[in-house]
Design an enzyme around this catalytic site. Structure first.
Site, PDB file in Angstrom:
ATOM      1  N   GLU A   1      29.398  18.584  54.449  1.00 12.26           N
ATOM      2  CA  GLU A   1      30.058  17.478  53.738  1.00 12.26           C
ATOM      3  C   GLU A   1      31.435  17.994  53.352  1.00 12.26           C
ATOM      4  O   GLU A   1      31.577  18.677  52.339  1.00 12.26           O
ATOM      5  CB  GLU A   1      29.227  17.079  52.506  1.00 12.26           C
ATOM      6  CG  GLU A   1      27.824  16.593  52.815  1.00 12.26           C
ATOM      7  CD  GLU A   1      27.798  15.173  53.387  1.00 12.26           C
ATOM      8  OE1 GLU A   1      28.801  14.450  53.224  1.00 12.26           O
ATOM      9  OE2 GLU A   1      26.783  14.803  53.997  1.00 12.26           O
TER      10      GLU A   1
ATOM     11  N   CYS B   1      36.478  13.867  46.988  1.00 11.48           N
ATOM     12  CA  CYS B   1      36.592  14.023  48.446  1.00 11.48           C
ATOM     13  C   CYS B   1      36.937  12.718  49.137  1.00 11.48           C
ATOM     14  O   CYS B   1      37.627  12.714  50.146  1.00 11.48           O
ATOM     15  CB  CYS B   1      35.288  14.582  49.014  1.00 11.48           C
ATOM     16  SG  CYS B   1      33.857  13.567  48.619  1.00 11.48           S
TER      17      CYS B   1
HETATM   18  P1  NAD Z   1      35.348  25.200  48.605  1.00 10.89           P
HETATM   19  O1  NAD Z   1      35.159  24.999  50.066  1.00 10.89           O
HETATM   20  O2  NAD Z   1      36.446  26.076  48.135  1.00 10.89           O
HETATM   21  O3  NAD Z   1      34.007  25.764  47.922  1.00 10.89           O
HETATM   22  C1  NAD Z   1      32.757  25.120  48.018  1.00 10.89           C
HETATM   23  C2  NAD Z   1      31.634  26.103  47.745  1.00 10.89           C
HETATM   24  O4  NAD Z   1      31.625  27.071  48.795  1.00 10.89           O
HETATM   25  C3  NAD Z   1      31.720  26.883  46.440  1.00 10.89           C
HETATM   26  O5  NAD Z   1      30.427  26.903  45.822  1.00 10.89           O
HETATM   27  C4  NAD Z   1      32.063  28.284  46.906  1.00 10.89           C
HETATM   28  O6  NAD Z   1      31.548  29.300  46.071  1.00 10.89           O
HETATM   29  C5  NAD Z   1      31.363  28.346  48.233  1.00 10.89           C
HETATM   30  N1  NAD Z   1      31.854  29.396  49.152  1.00 10.89           N
HETATM   31  C6  NAD Z   1      32.994  30.131  49.072  1.00 10.89           C
HETATM   32  N2  NAD Z   1      33.047  30.994  50.107  1.00 10.89           N
HETATM   33  C7  NAD Z   1      31.921  30.825  50.843  1.00 10.89           C
HETATM   34  C8  NAD Z   1      31.390  31.438  52.024  1.00 10.89           C
HETATM   35  N3  NAD Z   1      32.050  32.390  52.667  1.00 10.89           N
HETATM   36  N4  NAD Z   1      30.208  31.019  52.482  1.00 10.89           N
HETATM   37  C9  NAD Z   1      29.526  30.032  51.838  1.00 10.89           C
HETATM   38  N5  NAD Z   1      29.991  29.407  50.733  1.00 10.89           N
HETATM   39  C10 NAD Z   1      31.170  29.790  50.248  1.00 10.89           C
HETATM   40  O7  NAD Z   1      35.515  23.728  48.044  1.00 10.89           O
HETATM   41  P2  NAD Z   1      35.944  23.305  46.613  1.00 10.89           P
HETATM   42  O8  NAD Z   1      37.370  23.686  46.381  1.00 10.89           O
HETATM   43  O9  NAD Z   1      34.922  23.712  45.623  1.00 10.89           O
HETATM   44  O10 NAD Z   1      35.871  21.697  46.778  1.00 10.89           O
HETATM   45  C11 NAD Z   1      36.918  20.943  47.285  1.00 10.89           C
HETATM   46  C12 NAD Z   1      36.688  20.544  48.725  1.00 10.89           C
HETATM   47  O11 NAD Z   1      35.394  20.003  48.875  1.00 10.89           O
HETATM   48  C13 NAD Z   1      37.649  19.438  49.161  1.00 10.89           C
HETATM   49  O12 NAD Z   1      38.076  19.699  50.462  1.00 10.89           O
HETATM   50  C14 NAD Z   1      36.777  18.194  49.121  1.00 10.89           C
HETATM   51  O13 NAD Z   1      37.209  17.155  49.970  1.00 10.89           O
HETATM   52  C15 NAD Z   1      35.462  18.739  49.532  1.00 10.89           C
HETATM   53  N6  NAD Z   1      34.396  17.879  49.047  1.00 10.89           N
HETATM   54  C16 NAD Z   1      33.654  17.182  49.941  1.00 10.89           C
HETATM   55  C17 NAD Z   1      32.667  16.318  49.487  1.00 10.89           C
HETATM   56  C18 NAD Z   1      31.834  15.511  50.424  1.00 10.89           C
HETATM   57  O14 NAD Z   1      30.808  14.985  49.977  1.00 10.89           O
HETATM   58  N7  NAD Z   1      32.192  15.374  51.681  1.00 10.89           N
HETATM   59  C19 NAD Z   1      32.436  16.197  48.117  1.00 10.89           C
HETATM   60  C20 NAD Z   1      33.223  16.941  47.239  1.00 10.89           C
HETATM   61  C21 NAD Z   1      34.189  17.790  47.706  1.00 10.89           C
END
Ligand code: NAD
Length: 491
Positions: free
Chosen positions: A236, A270
Site C-alpha cells: 500500500e 496517502c
Molecule cells: P516509510 O516508507 O518511510 O515507512 C513505513 C514503515 O516502513 C515504517 O514503519 C518504517 O519503520 C518501515 N521501514 C523502514 N525501513 C524498512 C525496511 N528496510 N524494511 C521494512 N520496513 C521498513 O513511510 P512513511 O513516511 O511512514 O509514510 C509515508 C508514505 O506512506 C507516503 O508515501 C504515503 O503515501 C504512504 N502511505 C500509503 C498508504 C496507503 O494506504 N497506500 C497509507 C498511508 C501512507
C-alpha cells in the site's frame, strides 16, 4: 546447483535461532515469529466464533483506548486535531469491524462454483483457509488506523499477526503495543517496536503474507526482502493523486471537496489530492474560492486545534525546501494564512500553499507532496488532463469533478489509478465493499472488507469426485471411443 524455493524456505525458518550476529531485539522478534509459525502449523485454525471474539475484543480495546490514542497522536505530531484522529484513525476501524463481523460467516464458508458438464455430478468449491502468520508494517501518518486495519482482515481470515508500527510516532506505537498486549495472547497478535534495524529484520522474516503501508521507495526494498522467502506481499504505497475539474463543473463545489481532502491531517494522507488539473484561465477562480473556504474553516492556524501540524521537522524541512526551489525556478506561491499569523517553523503549522506556474523540473511536480501544498495546473481540455495523468506514474487515487455521467465513464475508462472518488475526495477508502489498493508504483494487491479477507486467505480449490463419474473413459487403452468423446468435448 539450484536450491528449490521450498528447501530455502524451510532453511529460513529452521535457522532463525542460529543468526547469532543479530541484536537481542531482532532475535526476540524472530523467536516470537517462530513460535507463531509453529503454532499456525500445529493447531486447528480458529472457528468463526473465535475470530468474531477476536474482533469484539479489538473493538472494545479501541473504544477503551480512544482518549489515549487521541492524546498520543496529538503529542507525536505536536498538534493533531482530536476530531481528525476520531474521523480518520478510529472511525474507519469501527466501520471495518462492524462490516467484517456482519459478513464473516459468509466469507469464511466454502464457496460452491459451477462444474463443466463432463465432470458432473462432481462438485467444486473454493475453500478459504488462514495463511498462517501475517506481518504488518505501518507508517506514521494514520498510525493507529494503518496498523490495525490490516489486522482486522488478517484476524477475520483466521491468521496470527505481528505488527511493526512506525518509529516516527513513538507514543502511538507504544500505545498500540500496550493495547494489543492487553487484548491478545502474544501467540495470536504481537507488536514489535523499533527503527530501521528492526524494520529490516521484520521484512526478512518468512511471513505467510506481508502487508506494507508506506513509501514507494521502501516498498521496493520490502518486496526484495520478501522475494527471498517467496513471501506474497500487499504493498500500500503512495504517489501523486490528481484532482481533475471539468470546466463546466461548479468551481466552488470542486474546491470545497478538494480542500476537504487536502487539509485533513494537513495533507499528510496517502490519498490526498496531490495536484489539480483544471481548464485554461480557471486557476484564478480556484484561488478565490480556496481563500474563502480556508478563511471559513480555519480563521486562524497557529493555535487552531482543528488544523494539524506537520508531524516532524523532517516533513516541514522537506516541503519548505521544495517550495523554495519551486519559487526560485519561477513558480508563484500563494500561501493562505487567513489571520496573517507568524508561523514559526518550530510549531510546524504550514498554511495551505497553492502553487501556480509550476513546471516539470520542480520537485513539487515530481514527488508525492504529502503536505498542504497544492499545484494548480491549467490544461486545454479533459483529454489533455487524461494525457497528463497517463504520461506519469499510475496514481493511488484519482478525483474527477463532473456531473456528466458519460464523461465520467470516459475518464474512468481512459485513466488507471488505484481507486477513484467522483465529485468528492477520499471517500472510496471508507467503502468497505470496495477493494482499497494501488496499481503500478502506487502498490499492489488490496484489502478492506471481503477483499481483505481474501487477501489474507488461501483460496483453496477443491474438486469433489462423485461415486458415479466418467473419468474412467479417459484411461488407457486409448482408442476410437476416446477419439469420439474428445470430439464431442472439444466441439
Ligand atoms: P516509510 O516508507 O518511510 O515507512 C513505513 C514503515 O516502513 C515504517 O514503519 C518504517 O519503520 C518501515 N521501514 C523502514 N525501513 C524498512 C525496511 N528496510 N524494511 C521494512 N520496513 C521498513 O513511510 P512513511 O513516511 O511512514 O509514510 C509515508 C508514505 O506512506 C507516503 O508515501 C504515503 O503515501 C504512504 N502511505 C500509503 C498508504 C496507503 O494506504 N497506500 C497509507 C498511508 C501512507
Amino acid at each position: 546447483m539450484s536450491v528449490s524455493p521450498l528447501a530455502s524456505f524451510s532453511a529460513n525458518v529452521s535457522s532463525l535461532d542460529s543468526r547469532r550476529e543479530e541484536s537481542p531485539s531482532v532475535v526476540s522478534m524472530r523467536t516470537s515469529f517462530q513460535r507463531m509459525h509453529n503454532l499456525s502449523r500445529s493447531e486447528a485454525p480458529p472457528t468463526v466464533a473465535q475470530r468474531r471474539a477476536h474482533l469484539d475484543a479489538l473493538e472494545a480495546a479501541i473504544r477503551r483506548y480512544q482518549p489515549a490514542i487521541i492524546e498520543a497522536i496529538d503529542q507525536d505530531f505536536g498538534g493533531r486535531s482530536r476530531y481528525e484522529t476520531v474521523i480518520a484513525d478510529i472511525f474507519p476501524l469501527i466501520l471495518s469491524l462492524q462490516h467484517t463481523r456482519k459478513h464473516l460467516a459468509r466469507w469464511a464458508k466454502p464457496r460452491s462454483v459451477p462444474v463443466h458438464w463432463a465432470f458432473q455430478p462432481g462438485a467444486a468449491e473454493v475453500v478459504p483457509q488462514p495463511l498462517g502468520v501475517v506481518g504488518i508494517i505501518a507508517p506514521w501518518n494514520y498510525p493507529v488506523q494503518l496498523a490495525l486495519s490490516p489486522l482486522i482482515s488478517a484476524l477475520a481470515a483466521g491468521n496470527r499477526a505481528m505488527i511493526k508500527p512506525s518509529e516516527l510516532t513513538p507514543r502511538a506505537s507504544a500505545l498500540i503495543a500496550q493495547l494489543i498486549a492487553e487484548t491478545f495472547s502474544p501467540d495470536t497478535v504481537t507488536v514489535v517496536q523499533g527503527g530501521v534495524h528492526i524494520a529490516e529484520g521484520f521484512g526478512k522474516l518468512p511471513w505467510d503474507h506481508l502487508i506494507f503501508t508506506g513509501s514507494t521507495r521502501l516498498g521496493a526494498i520490502v518486496m526484495r526482502a520478501a522475494a527471498e522467502n517467496l513471501t506474497p506481499v500487499t504493498l500500500e504505497l503512495g504517489g501523486k493523486s490528481p484532482a481533475i475539474i471539468h470546466p463546466e463543473h461548479p468551481m466552488e463545489h470542486a474546491v470545497d471537496r478538494i480542500l476537504a481532502g487536502k487539509m485533513l491531517n494537513a495533507g499528510q494522507t496517502c490519498i490526498a489530492p496531490d495536484y489539480v488539473l483544471l481548464g485554461r484561465g480557471q486557476a484564478k477562480e480556484f484561488v478565490a474560492c480556496a481563500k474563502d473556504i480556508v478563511a471559513k474553516r480555519y480563521p486562524t492556524l497557529l493555535n487552531n486545534a482543528d488544523y494539524t501540524a506537520l508531524a516532524n521537522d523532517g516533513q516541514y524541512a522537506r516541503l519548505h525546501g521544495w517550495l523554495t526551489e519551486a519559487e526560485a525556478k519561477g513558480a508563484t506561491l500563494l500561501p493562505i494564512n487567513p489571520a496573517n499569523e507568524d508561523l514559526p517553523a518550530a510549531r510546524r503549522k504550514m498554511p495551505l500553499t497553492l502553487v501556480l506556474n509550476a513546471t516539470d523540473d520542480m520537485t513539487i511536480l515530481q514527488e508525492e507532496l504529502f503536505g498542504p501544498v497544492l499545484p494548480l495546473i491549467e490544461v486545454d481540455n479533459v483529454d489533455a488532463a487524461i494525457r497528463y495523468v497517463n504520461e506519469r506514474a499510475r496514481p493511488l487515487a484519482l478525483y474527477y469533478f463532473d456531473r456528466n455521467k458519460e464523461r465520467v465513464r470516459h475518464m474512468l475508462a481512459r485513466t488507471v489509478s488505484g481507486d477513484v472518488t467522483v465529485n468528492d475526495t477520499m471517500l472510496h477508502i471508507v467503502q468497505e465493499e470496495l477493494p482499497f489498493g494501488g496499481v503500478g508504483p502506487a502498490g499492489m494487491g488490496a484489502y478492506h472488507g471481503k477483499r481483505g479477507f481474501d487477501t489474507f486467505s488461501h483460496l483453496k480449490g477443491v474438486f469433489w469426485q462423485s461415486r458415479l463419474n466418467a473419468a474412467g473413459l479417459m484411461s488407457p487403452p486409448y482408442g476410437k471411443r476416446l477419439d469420439q468423446l474428445l470430439g464431442i468435448l472439444m466441439r
